[in-house]
Design an enzyme around this catalytic site. Structure first.
Site, short mmCIF file in Angstrom:
data_model
loop_
_atom_site.label_atom_id
_atom_site.label_comp_id
_atom_site.label_asym_id
_atom_site.label_seq_id
_atom_site.Cartn_x
_atom_site.Cartn_y
_atom_site.Cartn_z
N LYS A 1 28.98 -30.99 1.24
CA LYS A 1 30.08 -31.95 1.08
C LYS A 1 31.02 -31.52 -0.05
O LYS A 1 32.18 -31.95 -0.08
CB LYS A 1 29.53 -33.34 0.77
N TYR A 2 30.53 -30.71 -0.98
CA TYR A 2 31.32 -30.37 -2.16
C TYR A 2 31.58 -28.88 -2.33
O TYR A 2 32.18 -28.48 -3.32
CB TYR A 2 30.62 -30.91 -3.42
N LYS B 1 35.73 -34.35 -7.14
CA LYS B 1 34.33 -34.13 -7.52
C LYS B 1 34.01 -32.63 -7.47
O LYS B 1 34.51 -31.90 -6.62
CB LYS B 1 33.40 -34.88 -6.57
N GLN C 1 40.25 -44.46 4.16
CA GLN C 1 40.25 -44.45 2.70
C GLN C 1 41.15 -43.31 2.24
O GLN C 1 41.51 -42.43 3.03
CB GLN C 1 38.83 -44.25 2.17
N GLU D 1 29.37 -45.37 12.34
CA GLU D 1 28.48 -44.93 11.27
C GLU D 1 28.26 -46.14 10.35
O GLU D 1 28.87 -46.28 9.30
CB GLU D 1 29.10 -43.76 10.49
N ASP E 1 36.82 -40.73 -6.56
CA ASP E 1 37.90 -39.99 -5.92
C ASP E 1 38.36 -40.62 -4.61
O ASP E 1 39.16 -40.01 -3.88
CB ASP E 1 37.46 -38.54 -5.66
N ASP F 1 33.83 -43.84 9.93
CA ASP F 1 33.09 -43.91 8.68
C ASP F 1 33.02 -45.36 8.18
O ASP F 1 34.06 -46.02 8.03
CB ASP F 1 33.78 -43.02 7.64
N ASN F 2 31.82 -45.86 7.95
CA ASN F 2 31.60 -47.19 7.36
C ASN F 2 32.42 -48.31 8.01
O ASN F 2 33.14 -49.05 7.33
CB ASN F 2 31.92 -47.15 5.87
#
Length: 591
Positions: free
Chosen positions: A458-459, A184, A245, A345, A280, A316-317
Site C-alpha cells: 500500500k505504501y 504516508k 475520499q 467492501e 492523508d 471502499d467503505n
C-alpha cells in the site's frame, strides 16, 4: 399443501423487474376436480356437465379468435347427449381436460380476485454477479525492472499470467494521482522519505482527482486499451476501486470546501478508524448543506468510468455513507448500465452489510477471513447459504487483502494458504485474493498481533518473483479450472442443491458438498484445518439425496491429485496430510 401456493415467472434480460401478486379462485379447476370424483363414484348427472359448460362459455366471452372458437366447441362437447348419458367417461374426460385446461387458465374469471397492495421487484444480474474469480493487484508494481513504477502497458503484457491462473476479474485499487501533503511513508509512518510513492487511497493532487489517472500509470487512452484487450482477448474484466475520499491536495478541497466536515478549530476532519488514523485522507460529508451537488458529482465519477467501459466497481467503505445515497446512486446507474456489478467492501455489522445488499450492491465482502475454526466455518457457511439473507446477499470470499493478513496465514505456512484457498474457491461461487502476495505465501506481519503486512504494498512499489519455486500458481490454476468445469461450484445455493455440511468425527476436519439440482454434478470437499498435523476421520454422506443407492459402489475422483477411490455406502474414511495436500476436492462418478 396447507393452503400455501407458489408461482414463478421467467426473466429473459438483465435489469429490474417489478411485479405484484394477485390471487383468485379457479372455478373451472374446482369443477373439474369434483366432476371426476362424481364420475368415479357413479353419481354425476346432466346438471354437473351444464355447470361446466357455463364456466367455459363465460371464458369464451373473454377470449377472441381461435381460442374463442375452441372454447365454444368445448361447450357443445359438454352438452352432447352421449356424454351426458354415459357414466364411464374417465378416459374421455382426461382427454377433454388436456385439451381445454390451458385455455381456461388463459382466460380466468378475475372478477373476485385479491391483489397484494405493494409493488415488488427483483434484480436480475449477469452471470458474473453470481460466479466470479477476482485477483487484486497494485498496477504500479508490475514492471520488469526493480523499483520502477509500472504502467498500464506493463499490465497488458502480464495478462497471460492472470488468465493462466484462471481469473476473470482483475481488480485495481485507486489509479488516480496521489496527494503530496501528509503523504504516508513506508509501513504507514507519518514522515515520508524522498521517493516514497504514497498510498493510492489518498486520492488527488494538482494533476487531478477521481476522473484522472496517475501520470506514471499512463493515459486514459492506454487504460481504455487495457480494458478492451483484457476483455476481448483474455476474457478478463478490469474492476476499479471507487474510494469516496480525498487527499488534502485534491481539487475538490479548493473548489468545494463545503463538501468536507470541519472541526471546531477550522481544520478538516481526516479519516480514522481507531486506533488507525489516516491523516492523508479527508472523507466527504454526505450530509453537508450542499449535499445535492456532492451526490451528483459522485454519480458523475462512476458514470465517467462507465464511459471508459468499466462495468465492475469495488466500493471502499460504503457503510460510512448514507443508505439513501446508495439506493439513489446504484438504482440510477443500473437503469442506464444494467450490466454493472458493485462489490461492497463493508467489514461492519451484519445488519448494515445486509442492508447495503438490499439497496443494490451486487456482492459483498464477508467475515470469512476471521472464520477459521470448524464450528465458525460451518455456522457461517450455513448462514450464507441457508438463511433468508441468501435471497439478496451474494458473498465474495477473500483469502487475504492488502489490509488483512490473518494470524492463521501468518503462522500456518504453505498448508494454511492452501486450506484457505480451497475453502474460499469451493465454498463460495465468487472469491478473490490479493496477489502475488498470496500465491507467494507472503505471511510476515508488520508487528506481532497486527494484520498489516510488513513492508506493505500500500505504501511502496514491489518487485515480485513470479516464478518462485514455492509459488501456488499451478495449484491456483488447477482450482480455478475445477471451478469452471463443475457447475456445482458456480452458485452458492439452489432449490434442491447448493452447499451442504456433512458430519465428520474430527473437529479439525471440515467436510461439505455442493451439487446441482439434478445431482448430475456432485463435488465433495474435505479440508484439514490443522496446518501442522495429519488428521483422519469418518464422514457420513446422505446418499439418498445424492440419488445413489446404499448398495451401489461409486467412485470419487480427487480433482487436485488425480487419485481415485471406490466408496461403498455413506460412511467413509478421510486422511489428510497438510504437507502433502491439506484438502480433497472429490467429484462423484457413478460406476
Amino acid at each position: 399443501v396447507n393452503d400455501r401456493f407458489q408461482g414463478d415467472f421467467t426473466v429473459s434480460k438483465i435489469g429490474q423487474y417489478y411485479y405484484t401478486i394477485e390471487g383468485w379462485i379457479d372455478t373451472f379447476a374446482t369443477w373439474l376436480k369434483q366432476i371426476k370424483k362424481r364420475i368415479e363414484a357413479g353419481q354425476s348427472d346432466s346438471m354437473d356437465f351444464i355447470i361446466g359448460a357455463e364456466l367455459i362459455e363465460a371464458a369464451a366471452g373473454r377470449a377472441a379468435g381461435r381460442d374463442r372458437d375452441r372454447l365454444c366447441q368445448a361447450v357443445e362437447t359438454l352438452k352432447r347427449r352421449d356424454i351426458l348419458s354415459d357414466r364411464k367417461q374417465m378416459a374421455r374426460m382426461a382427454r377433454f381436460e388436456k385439451i381445454i385446461s390451458h385455455l381456461m387458465a388463459r382466460y380466468p374469471d378475475r372478477s373476485k380476485s385479491t391483489r397484494y397492495g405493494k409493488e415488488l421487484n427483483v434484480a436480475v444480474d449477469r452471470l458474473k454477479a453470481r460466479f466470479s474469480t477476482w485477483y487484486e493487484i497494485f498496477p504500479r508494481s508490475w514492471a520488469h525492472e526493480a523499483g520502477k513504477h509500472s504502467a498500464f502497458d506493463d499490465i497488458l503484457a502480464r495478462l497471460p499470467y492472470f488468465v493462466e491462473m484462471g481469473f476473470d476479474v482483475l481488480y485495481f485499487p485507486p489509479i488516480h494521482p496521489i496527494g503530496e501533503t501528509l503523504r504516508k511513508g513506508r509501513n504507514n509512518v507519518l514522515e515520508c522519505q524522498p521517493g516514497d510513492v504514497g498510498c493510492p487511497w489518498a486520492i488527488g493532487s494538482t494533476e487531478g482527482g477521481h476522473k484522472a489517472v496517475h501520470k506514471d500509470l499512463g493515459s486514459l487512452e492506454s487504460f481504455r486499451r487495457l480494458v478492451k484487450t483484457a476483455q476481448q482477448d483474455y476474457g478478463i474484466e478490469i474492476a476499479l476501486d471507487i474510494a469516496l475520499q480525498c487527499s488534502p491536495d485534491h481539487p475538490y478541497l479548493k473548489e468545494h470546501p463545503e463538501w468536507f466536515k470541519k472541526r471546531p478549530d477550522g481544520t478538516i476532519q481526516y479519516a480514522e478508524n481507531p486506533p488507525k488514523k489516516y491523516q492523508d485522507i479527508y472523507p466527504f460529508d454526505f450530509e453537508c448543506i450542499d449535499w445535492k451537488s456532492l451526490w451528483l458529482e459522485v454519480r458523475s465519477i462512476f458514470a465517467f468510468w462507465c464511459d471508459q467501459s468499466v462495468r465492475i466497481f469495488r466500493v471502499d467503505n460504503p457503510h460510512t455513507k448514507p443508505f439513501a445515497f446508495w439506493e439513489w446512486l446504484i438504482g440510477g446507474l443500473k437503469a442506464q448500465y444494467p450490466d454493472l456489478i458493485f462489490l461492497s467492501e463493508a467489514f461492519t455489522r451484519p445488519k448494515v452489510m445486509n442492508r447495503l445488499a438490499k439497496l443494490g450492491f451486487t456482492q459483498s465482502y464477508t467475515y470469512f477471513t476471521w472464520r477459521n475454526d470448524k464450528w465458525e466455518l460451518e455456522s457461517y457457511f450455513k448462514e450464507l447459504t441457508q438463511s433468508p439473507s441468501r435471497e439478496y446477499f451474494r458473498p465474495n470470499l477473500w483469502t487475504n487483502t492488502p489490509d488483512i493478513l490473518h494470524e492463521y496465514l501468518q503462522t500456518g505456512g504453505r498448508p494454511a494458504f492452501i486450506a484457505r484457498l480451497v475453502l474460499a474457491a469451493t465454498a463460495g461461487a465468487s472469491y478473490g485474493m490479493y496477489g502475488p502476495a498470496f500465491e507467494l505465501c507472503v505471511n510476515t506481519p508488520r508487528e506481532t498481533g497486527s494484520e498489516e503486512y510488513l513492508d506493505s504494498e500500500k505504501y511502496e512499489i514491489k518487485n515480485w518473483d513470479l516464478d518462485a519455486p514455492h509459488s501456488l500458481r499451478p495449484l491456483i490454476a488447477t482450482i480455478n479450472r475445477i471451478r469452471r468445469e463443475n457447475p456445482a461450484l458456480q452458485s452458492d445455493w439452489s432449490i434442491n442443491g447448493g452447499l451442504q455440511i456433512h458430519p465428520i468425527d474430527n473437529p479439525l476436519l471440515i467436510f461439505y458438498s455442493k451439487r446441482t439440482d439434478d445431482c448430475s454434478n456432485i463435488i465433495l470437499v474435505a479440508v484439514n484445518l490443522d496446518p501442522f498435523n495429519t488428521q483422519i476421520g469418518w464422514v457420513d454422506l446422505p446418499l439418498e439425496e445424492f440419488r445413489i443407492r446404499w448398495d451401489e459402489p461409486y467412485a470419487v475422483y480427487d480433482l487436485l491429485t488425480g487419485e481415485r477411490y471406490i466408496w461403498h455406502g455413506g460412511h467413509n474414511y478421510i486422511e489428510l496430510n497438510p504437507y502433502k495436500m491439506p484438502a480433497h476436492i472429490f467429484k462423484i462418478v457413478r460406476l
